[in-house]
Design a protein around this motif. Structure first.
Motif, PDB file in Angstrom:
ATOM      1  N   ALA A 178      30.695  32.360  28.423  1.00  0.00           N
ATOM      2  CA  ALA A 178      31.118  32.803  29.754  1.00  0.00           C
ATOM      3  C   ALA A 178      31.682  31.587  30.482  1.00  0.00           C
ATOM      4  O   ALA A 178      31.095  30.503  30.436  1.00  0.00           O
ATOM      5  N   VAL A 179      32.841  31.785  31.130  1.00  0.00           N
ATOM      6  CA  VAL A 179      33.519  30.667  31.784  1.00  0.00           C
ATOM      7  C   VAL A 179      34.134  31.093  33.111  1.00  0.00           C
ATOM      8  O   VAL A 179      34.393  32.275  33.342  1.00  0.00           O
ATOM      9  N   GLU A 180      34.368  30.102  33.947  1.00  0.00           N
ATOM     10  CA  GLU A 180      35.196  30.254  35.136  1.00  0.00           C
ATOM     11  C   GLU A 180      36.326  29.267  34.988  1.00  0.00           C
ATOM     12  O   GLU A 180      36.130  28.170  34.466  1.00  0.00           O
ATOM     13  N   GLY A 181      37.512  29.656  35.450  1.00  0.00           N
ATOM     14  CA  GLY A 181      38.626  28.733  35.364  1.00  0.00           C
ATOM     15  C   GLY A 181      39.935  29.358  35.782  1.00  0.00           C
ATOM     16  O   GLY A 181      39.977  30.461  36.326  1.00  0.00           O
ATOM     17  N   THR A 182      41.002  28.633  35.488  1.00  0.00           N
ATOM     18  CA  THR A 182      42.350  29.025  35.878  1.00  0.00           C
ATOM     19  C   THR A 182      43.146  29.437  34.653  1.00  0.00           C
ATOM     20  O   THR A 182      43.149  28.733  33.634  1.00  0.00           O
ATOM     21  N   VAL A 183      43.843  30.569  34.757  1.00  0.00           N
ATOM     22  CA  VAL A 183      44.698  31.035  33.662  1.00  0.00           C
ATOM     23  C   VAL A 183      45.889  30.082  33.554  1.00  0.00           C
ATOM     24  O   VAL A 183      46.586  29.829  34.538  1.00  0.00           O
ATOM     25  N   THR A 184      46.093  29.541  32.348  1.00  0.00           N
ATOM     26  CA  THR A 184      47.191  28.602  32.127  1.00  0.00           C
ATOM     27  C   THR A 184      48.335  29.211  31.326  1.00  0.00           C
ATOM     28  O   THR A 184      49.467  28.714  31.392  1.00  0.00           O
ATOM     29  N   LYS A 185      48.034  30.265  30.555  1.00  0.00           N
ATOM     30  CA  LYS A 185      49.059  30.859  29.699  1.00  0.00           C
ATOM     31  C   LYS A 185      48.639  32.285  29.366  1.00  0.00           C
ATOM     32  O   LYS A 185      47.459  32.568  29.203  1.00  0.00           O
ATOM     33  N   VAL A 186      49.617  33.189  29.269  1.00  0.00           N
ATOM     34  CA  VAL A 186      49.356  34.574  28.868  1.00  0.00           C
ATOM     35  C   VAL A 186      50.354  34.945  27.786  1.00  0.00           C
ATOM     36  O   VAL A 186      51.568  34.754  27.950  1.00  0.00           O
ATOM     37  N   GLU A 187      49.858  35.453  26.664  1.00  0.00           N
ATOM     38  CA  GLU A 187      50.715  35.931  25.573  1.00  0.00           C
ATOM     39  C   GLU A 187      50.315  37.352  25.235  1.00  0.00           C
ATOM     40  O   GLU A 187      49.119  37.650  25.141  1.00  0.00           O
ATOM     41  N   CYS A 188      51.318  38.221  25.056  1.00  0.00           N
ATOM     42  CA  CYS A 188      51.054  39.628  24.765  1.00  0.00           C
ATOM     43  C   CYS A 188      51.795  40.066  23.512  1.00  0.00           C
ATOM     44  O   CYS A 188      52.884  39.567  23.219  1.00  0.00           O
ATOM     45  N   GLY A 189      51.206  41.027  22.812  1.00  0.00           N
ATOM     46  CA  GLY A 189      51.845  41.619  21.643  1.00  0.00           C
ATOM     47  C   GLY A 189      52.767  42.754  22.054  1.00  0.00           C
ATOM     48  O   GLY A 189      53.049  42.954  23.241  1.00  0.00           O
ATOM     49  N   TYR A 200      33.371  46.768  30.883  1.00  0.00           N
ATOM     50  CA  TYR A 200      33.925  47.278  32.137  1.00  0.00           C
ATOM     51  C   TYR A 200      33.651  46.348  33.311  1.00  0.00           C
ATOM     52  O   TYR A 200      34.185  46.545  34.384  1.00  0.00           O
ATOM     53  N   SER A 201      32.801  45.348  33.111  1.00  0.00           N
ATOM     54  CA  SER A 201      32.510  44.420  34.211  1.00  0.00           C
ATOM     55  C   SER A 201      32.494  42.965  33.748  1.00  0.00           C
ATOM     56  O   SER A 201      31.919  42.115  34.396  1.00  0.00           O
ATOM     57  N   ASN A 202      33.174  42.665  32.615  1.00  0.00           N
ATOM     58  CA  ASN A 202      33.109  41.305  32.072  1.00  0.00           C
ATOM     59  C   ASN A 202      34.195  40.365  32.590  1.00  0.00           C
ATOM     60  O   ASN A 202      34.245  39.200  32.225  1.00  0.00           O
ATOM     61  N   LEU A 203      35.092  40.871  33.448  1.00  0.00           N
ATOM     62  CA  LEU A 203      36.173  40.050  33.973  1.00  0.00           C
ATOM     63  C   LEU A 203      36.250  40.218  35.484  1.00  0.00           C
ATOM     64  O   LEU A 203      36.251  41.339  35.986  1.00  0.00           O
ATOM     65  N   GLU A 204      36.305  39.099  36.173  1.00  0.00           N
ATOM     66  CA  GLU A 204      36.439  39.132  37.624  1.00  0.00           C
ATOM     67  C   GLU A 204      37.545  38.163  38.030  1.00  0.00           C
ATOM     68  O   GLU A 204      37.540  37.006  37.622  1.00  0.00           O
ATOM     69  N   VAL A 205      38.498  38.665  38.806  1.00  0.00           N
ATOM     70  CA  VAL A 205      39.524  37.794  39.360  1.00  0.00           C
ATOM     71  C   VAL A 205      38.953  37.236  40.653  1.00  0.00           C
ATOM     72  O   VAL A 205      38.537  37.991  41.539  1.00  0.00           O
ATOM     73  N   LEU A 206      38.897  35.919  40.743  1.00  0.00           N
ATOM     74  CA  LEU A 206      38.291  35.248  41.897  1.00  0.00           C
ATOM     75  C   LEU A 206      39.348  34.952  42.952  1.00  0.00           C
ATOM     76  O   LEU A 206      40.513  34.722  42.620  1.00  0.00           O
ATOM     77  N   PRO A 207      38.943  34.934  44.216  1.00  0.00           N
ATOM     78  CA  PRO A 207      39.908  34.604  45.246  1.00  0.00           C
ATOM     79  C   PRO A 207      40.323  33.137  45.153  1.00  0.00           C
ATOM     80  O   PRO A 207      39.518  32.279  44.807  1.00  0.00           O
TER      81      PRO A 207
END
Length: 154
Positions: free
Chosen positions: A40-51, A138-145
């Motif tokens: 489990a981590v908190e941090g900043t998204v640096t890259k997004v790759e999609c199929g 259903y609750s494993n991801l939270e976008v933080l302010p």
């Protein structure tokens, strides 16, 4: 005699229905999230790759409606620059993967299957808290302010 059996059965069905009818599971507690995760981590998204986008299979045509378009989704992975490790081997400064489903095109003139799969729309520079729990998906991801600029943040 039949009435004596039927009434208790009806009461049982009515009292059991609210527990059965909830479409999306209740959110997991912090303890449940932590226990069911490898990391489990908190941090900043640096890259997004999609199929490639594909039909989610979670939207059906409504009878008689023209112009039905299914929901399409893509399997994506965001890389998160870890600022805080809540569990596991990802130390601050390292990068952790965050897999998610992204809606590419929404269902049109159709009906969704409930509960469906959880979806997200992550982008670079978003602050997130993520637990890699499947049981609590259903609750494993939270976008933080984002921190608001102020005298202490200048």
């Amino acid at each position: 005699m039949k009435t004596g059996i039927i009434i208790p059965l009806i009461l049982l069905a009515v009292t059991a229905a609210p527990g059965v009818s909830s479409a999306i599971p209740r959110p997991c507690s912090q303890e449940e999230l932590t226990q069911s995760s490898d990391y489990a981590v908190e941090g900043t998204v640096t890259k997004v790759e999609c199929g490639e986008a594909y039909d989610s299979g979670e939207c059906r045509a409504i009878d008689g409606e023209s112009g039905f378009k299914p929901e399409t989704v893509a399997k994506c992975t965001a890389m998160v620059s870890v600022t805080k490790s809540l569990k596991g081997d990802y130390a601050p400064g390292s990068e952790a993967p965050l897999p998610f489903l992204k809606v590419v095109s929404a269902c049109e003139n159709g009906s969704h299957i409930i509960p469906g799969s959880p979806k997200a729309d992550l982008a670079e520079k978003m602050l997130v808290r993520y637990y890699n729990s499947r049981t609590c998906r259903y609750s494993n991801l939270e976008v933080l302010p984002s921190p608001t600029p102020g005298p202490q943040n200048k």
